[in-house]
Design a protein around this motif. Sequence first.
Motif, PDB file in Angstrom:
ATOM      1  N   UNK A 342       0.921  -1.157  -0.039  1.00 11.45           N
ATOM      2  CA  UNK A 342       0.023   0.095   0.097  1.00 11.45           C
ATOM      3  C   UNK A 342       0.779   1.307  -0.031  1.00 11.45           C
ATOM      4  N   UNK A 343       2.032   1.147   0.749  1.00 11.69           N
ATOM      5  CA  UNK A 343       3.088   2.590   0.591  1.00 11.69           C
ATOM      6  C   UNK A 343       3.834   2.473  -0.646  1.00 11.69           C
ATOM      7  N   UNK A 344       3.866   1.432  -1.373  1.00  7.02           N
ATOM      8  CA  UNK A 344       4.686   1.576  -2.405  1.00  7.02           C
ATOM      9  C   UNK A 344       6.055   1.369  -2.316  1.00  7.02           C
ATOM     10  N   UNK A 345       6.474   0.714  -0.990  1.00  9.04           N
ATOM     11  CA  UNK A 345       8.052   0.614  -0.552  1.00  9.04           C
ATOM     12  C   UNK A 345       8.455  -1.037  -0.628  1.00  9.04           C
ATOM     13  N   UNK A 346       9.553  -0.999  -1.143  1.00  8.13           N
ATOM     14  CA  UNK A 346      10.166  -2.412  -1.106  1.00  8.13           C
ATOM     15  C   UNK A 346      11.252  -2.574  -0.182  1.00  8.13           C
ATOM     16  N   UNK A 509      23.344  -6.948 -14.266  1.00  2.75           N
ATOM     17  CA  UNK A 509      22.006  -7.480 -14.115  1.00  2.75           C
ATOM     18  C   UNK A 509      20.995  -6.862 -12.859  1.00  2.75           C
ATOM     19  N   UNK A 510      21.585  -5.602 -12.186  1.00  2.00           N
ATOM     20  CA  UNK A 510      21.130  -5.275 -11.006  1.00  2.00           C
ATOM     21  C   UNK A 510      19.509  -4.578 -11.175  1.00  2.00           C
ATOM     22  N   UNK A 511      19.135  -4.152 -12.463  1.00  2.00           N
ATOM     23  CA  UNK A 511      17.965  -3.999 -12.680  1.00  2.00           C
ATOM     24  C   UNK A 511      16.669  -4.808 -12.768  1.00  2.00           C
ATOM     25  N   UNK A 512      17.276  -6.203 -12.684  1.00  2.00           N
ATOM     26  CA  UNK A 512      16.172  -7.173 -12.400  1.00  2.00           C
ATOM     27  C   UNK A 512      16.559  -8.029 -11.078  1.00  2.00           C
ATOM     28  N   UNK A 513      17.909  -8.057 -10.828  1.00  2.00           N
ATOM     29  CA  UNK A 513      18.201  -9.204  -9.716  1.00  2.00           C
ATOM     30  C   UNK A 513      18.592  -8.503  -8.396  1.00  2.00           C
ATOM     31  N   UNK A 514      18.877  -7.137  -8.232  1.00  2.00           N
ATOM     32  CA  UNK A 514      19.357  -6.868  -7.148  1.00  2.00           C
ATOM     33  C   UNK A 514      18.329  -6.819  -6.011  1.00  2.00           C
ATOM     34  N   UNK A 515      18.391  -6.836  -4.743  1.00  2.00           N
ATOM     35  CA  UNK A 515      17.718  -7.091  -3.633  1.00  2.00           C
ATOM     36  C   UNK A 515      16.246  -6.126  -3.811  1.00  2.00           C
ATOM     37  N   UNK A 517      15.408  -4.194  -6.173  1.00  2.00           N
ATOM     38  CA  UNK A 517      15.055  -3.700  -7.693  1.00  2.00           C
ATOM     39  C   UNK A 517      13.607  -4.062  -7.670  1.00  2.00           C
ATOM     40  N   UNK A 518      12.703  -3.288  -8.255  1.00  2.00           N
ATOM     41  CA  UNK A 518      11.281  -3.527  -8.325  1.00  2.00           C
ATOM     42  C   UNK A 518      10.921  -4.622  -9.136  1.00  2.00           C
ATOM     43  N   UNK A 519      12.032  -5.080 -10.228  1.00  2.00           N
ATOM     44  CA  UNK A 519      11.606  -6.070 -11.153  1.00  2.00           C
ATOM     45  C   UNK A 519      12.197  -7.231 -10.533  1.00  2.00           C
TER      46      UNK A 519
END
Length: 604
Positions: A342-346, A509-515, A517-519
């Motif tokens: 709900x807060x949009x946080x990861x 690869x961080x855009x997909x696989x760092x802790x 990353x939204x994706x």
Amino acid sequence: MLNKKFWYLLLVLTIFAFLLVACNSESSDEPEDEDPDTEQEEESNEDEEEESEQEGPVAGGEIVGAMDTAPAGVFNPIFYQEAYEANILDFTHEGLVSQNDSLEFIPSLAHDWEINEDQTEITLYLEEDVTWHDGEDFTADDVVFTYTTIASPGYVEAGGIRTEYVTPLEGYEEFNAGETEEFAGVTAEDDHTVTFHFAEPNVNPLYYVGFPIIPEHVFADVAIEDMPTHEATLDPGKVIGTGPFAFTDMVEREEYVLTRHDDYWQGQPYLEKITWQIVDQSVITSLLETGDIDFVADPSGVPAADYEMVEGYDNVELIEQPDFGYQIMGFKLNYRTEEDVEAGTIDPDNWVENPDVADQQVRQAIAYAIDRQGLVDGLLYGRGSVINAPIAQQFWAYTEDVPQYEHSTDEAEALLDDAGYVDTDGDGFRENPDGEEWVLELAYPTGNQIRERSAPVIQENLEAVGIKVNLRQPKEMSAYVEDVMENDVDNGVDLYLIGWSLGSGDPDPSGLWNITAAYNMSRWNNPDSDELIFKALEAPDAFEQEFRKQTYQEWQELFATDLPAVLLYAQNKIYGFNERLNGIDPLPYSMINDPHLWWVDDAE
């Protein structure tokens, strides 16, 4: 809380040039009194000259492209999330640099640049005759505004996922935390000069300056939380870019119209209009044959099953090349809390582990159980390959020196037995180590028929080794992506299918696989992975490609061992287009390249 480091993603766009050929079919000075034979000969020569003149590009005409899934509807580079939206944005927006077919960075909105000696600054010199689709001038202030918006507090909470472009920049943490009102990372020296300042020496500064630019004069007075729903993000005629075509009209989920930008800085495009139609994948090839559509490109292209048939069409040309990406079956290792969604946080500190796929041996057993070569042979008709590492095969960093997981029910069953997952009640399906029913929920989207057909095959493969799988009702892509990315404990997805088109700027690869990353839809929380990802970009060692290559090899081995996802296959890209369409010059990662130079030889 997790310590912040550099998270990066890759992205690319196009550069453009202009040529216009005018053909005149009339002659005003022909003598009235001519010998009949001489007159006939001269007319023949004129016809030949006219035909010769028309062999080059001509202005005018329209073409129709086909997509099998409708865009979600976010036509703003800093907020869009999927490839169908990118099919619009690739024509409408541009970055300061682009790439050529050798993946080298080349000028686009910036015609030149200088990098300082320690690679902490890059100064770019912008083209001076660029206008936005609404006629306003493009300046360095637009560049500053774009990157400042991405760096701003509230961007992630509003749904933004492109922070990897700004986290390496000077002052990002302070600005994002609200400790300062000025973002020091990007500064305008004058109207047509902009400088990017990095907090540390940067291995690949040209990648970070290539993000598509949005107009300050359109969004300056719009609050960040309102940008995703603003008319300039959603509505044709209101979406403003600098590209060769403007997004001018749509019938939502049916067709999307792009009209040429007459004042395009590289010269007026030849084509007057490009229309994307949303077409069921099963009829795309027949529409190519009849000429009702002119091309089919990313993300699905021509179905592999139809390749030989389409190859036989007299009016269609095919391009086949390895995909710059891959299809996966991801494991949902952790769930976000409802409050964080709900807060949009990861926030990894709040994640809840999914016990159904938490055991590494279970994930490895599932990898052995899936007949990936069978998917390539049966569903792709051999037009693809099994890959084992999550970096594009075209990059120097890719390696096959990792665990392979060749199909073996024996290996799968042995690992499951060893992990304590056995059939205790004789119903043919394994229970978990506590003797409780063990059912894995598999989610997948609609649109891509091969992916849809993969789901029941994977279910059959897993049930063959005693794993009970429930196939969820498939959802349309935009709803599906939102569901998987925001998935919390109550929704309970265990396995998900998705395809990634990778950025071409760098193998990072961080855009997909760092802790964080939204994706990172698996919510893979492995500090060793993040340590290697960061190490591969840390100066001075990272300035040596061999060092980066070795570090990425270690990371790929870690990925293939810990296994946050099973890499299913890399499908060959098969692009098809009508022979009347000229100027197609695909890049290794896209068919859409220099579309202002596309033209049709039957233009009126």
